[in-house]
Design an enzyme around this catalytic site. Structure first.
Site, mmCIF file in Angstrom:
data_model
loop_
_atom_site.group_PDB
_atom_site.id
_atom_site.type_symbol
_atom_site.label_atom_id
_atom_site.label_comp_id
_atom_site.label_asym_id
_atom_site.label_seq_id
_atom_site.Cartn_x
_atom_site.Cartn_y
_atom_site.Cartn_z
ATOM 1 N N GLU A 1 -16.731 0.832 -6.844
ATOM 2 C CA GLU A 1 -15.510 0.063 -6.652
ATOM 3 C C GLU A 1 -14.605 0.706 -5.611
ATOM 4 O O GLU A 1 -14.088 0.034 -4.719
ATOM 5 C CB GLU A 1 -14.774 -0.080 -7.992
ATOM 6 C CG GLU A 1 -13.622 -1.070 -7.933
ATOM 7 C CD GLU A 1 -13.107 -1.418 -9.311
ATOM 8 O OE1 GLU A 1 -13.547 -2.443 -9.874
ATOM 9 O OE2 GLU A 1 -12.259 -0.675 -9.843
ATOM 10 N N ARG B 1 6.858 -15.867 19.541
ATOM 11 C CA ARG B 1 8.246 -15.863 19.097
ATOM 12 C C ARG B 1 9.132 -15.277 20.201
ATOM 13 O O ARG B 1 8.908 -14.137 20.636
ATOM 14 C CB ARG B 1 8.375 -15.029 17.823
ATOM 15 C CG ARG B 1 9.805 -14.753 17.356
ATOM 16 C CD ARG B 1 10.493 -16.007 16.870
ATOM 17 N NE ARG B 1 11.747 -15.670 16.180
ATOM 18 C CZ ARG B 1 12.645 -16.559 15.791
ATOM 19 N NH1 ARG B 1 12.432 -17.845 16.030
ATOM 20 N NH2 ARG B 1 13.748 -16.180 15.171
#
Length: 382
Positions: free
Chosen positions: A245, A271
């Site tokens: 994991e 932007r």
């Protein structure tokens, strides 16, 4: 360590990206808001083999090596905008299916792995308790030997996939005198059997489409055949789950960092403020440059941990290093991406705030950042 993609790895990556973009990203904002586990999408992921990537073909898996598995999970994290689903898939695969494959009897593998691989079953891993998270030695769940099996009593909490799981690996004390190493055993149980109950899913900050909750055992009987591995060898089962994991789950984080980087670059180019794109300001461009550096470093650490998992006797140190760095890099990049978007980054519709909420959990699950530093320190002899 050569991390150049083979043709098969490249094809797998491309197919997962195409699948995720075309299938998994509809109504993510709505699912997140409603804390809704997408069972239909889970089954579709099973149809293309995500839940069984490293599992041998004889049990329904794809039999890929750990590095290829990392590449696949990175692609999933990159293309799937549902962080909860990616986390649930990874936890199911790495902390349930893999330990069964590595420690189970052939009968256990034949019984559970095909369903875990094809998406018809959901798996979970249950070790955390209300009074024992990082401190596994204080586990209170007990398994008492009785005729023909074991009787289990106790409570597990913060169990990923717990409320929807069909199969769970649970850990219980079988010999209190021996402690965690030698005194704890793993058991493979079906969650709908008598004596096991699940509470309501917890509401949480992020990863909302990944259900998490309690498992309560009240005189639950399991036969001897339910022991996973050997009696008293629960630490080995848990160690396998954590190595896989920690080494591979962060590969999905790497994919998310790449997506954040692309989002930040696109926004900074389009932007405009003060008659120029905001990317022209060093305060913005330097943040994005740092994101690129963290992406490349995170990818190398994740790939190295995955490579060690498949080519070395122990990957624990590399898994902890990778888990620590990649999870904290994701959190920083997510926060920077929100900051770069300004007020828009705070809005749900722009979707970067959800990544930030999801990223916080990465520094907690599979062992907190503090525990990873403890593990690394011990490897250094401190």
């Amino acid at each position: 360590m050569d991390f150049s993609f083979s043709e098969e790895q490249r094809l797998l990556r491309d197919n997962i990206i195409k699948f995720a973009r075309g299938t998994l990203n509809q109504k993510v904002i709505e699912r997140d808001h409603n804390h809704e586990f997408p069972a239909d999408l889970w089954r579709k992921c099973g149809e293309i083999g995500i839940q069984g990537l490293p599992i041998p073909e004889q049990y329904g898996g794809s039999n890929v090596d750990p590095l290829t598995c990392a590449i696949a999970l990175e692609a999933l994290g990159y293309a799937c905008h549902d962080g909860g689903l990616v986390f649930s898939l990874s936890a199911h695969l790495l902390a349930c299916a893999v330990p069964i494959w590595r420690h189970g009897t052939d009968a256990q593998k034949q019984l559970y792995l095909p369903g875990l691989c094809d998406g018809t079953l959901v798996g979970s891993h249950a070790i955390t308790e209300p009074g024992s998270g990082s401190d596994t030695f204080s586990m209170r769940t007990r398994a008492e030997k009785v005729d023909g099996g074991w009787k289990i009593n106790g409570t597990k909490t913060f169990i990923s996939n717990g409320p929807v799981a069909d199969v769970a690996i649970i850990f219980a004390v079988t010999d209190p005198g021996k402690g965690f190493h030698g005194g704890v055993s793993g058991f493979l149980v079906e969650t709908r059997q008598p004596g096991l109950s699940t509470g309501k899913p917890f509401e949480k900050m992020g990863l909302r489409t990944s259900p998490i909750g309690e498992l309560v055992f009240e005189d639950m009987f399991v036969p001897d055949e339910a022991v996973l591995g050997k009696v008293g060898a629960g630490a080995a089962v848990f160690g396998t789950a954590m190595d896989w994991e920690r080494a591979l789950l962060v590969s999905g984080h790497v994919g998310v960092i790449e997506r954040l980087l692309e989002t930040a670059v696109s926004y900074a180019r389009t932007r405009n403020q003060f008659n120029q794109s905001i990317g022209k300001f060093q305060a913005v461009s330097h943040k994005i440059a740092d994101m690129k550096v963290q992406l490349e470093a995170a990818r190398l650490l994740a790939y190295r941990a995955a490579w060690k998992l498949g080519n070395s006797r122990s990957a624990s140190l590399d898994a902890s290093i990778g888990k620590l760095f990649v999870s904290e890099s994701l959190l920083k990049c997510a926060l920077d991406c929100v900051q770069l978007h300004g007020g828009y980054g705070f809005m749900v519709e722009y979707e970067v705030e959800r990544v930030l909420r999801d990223a916080v959990a990465g520094t907690i699950y599979s062992g907190t950042s503090e525990m990873q530093r403890n593990i690394i320190s011990r490897w250094l002899g401190l």
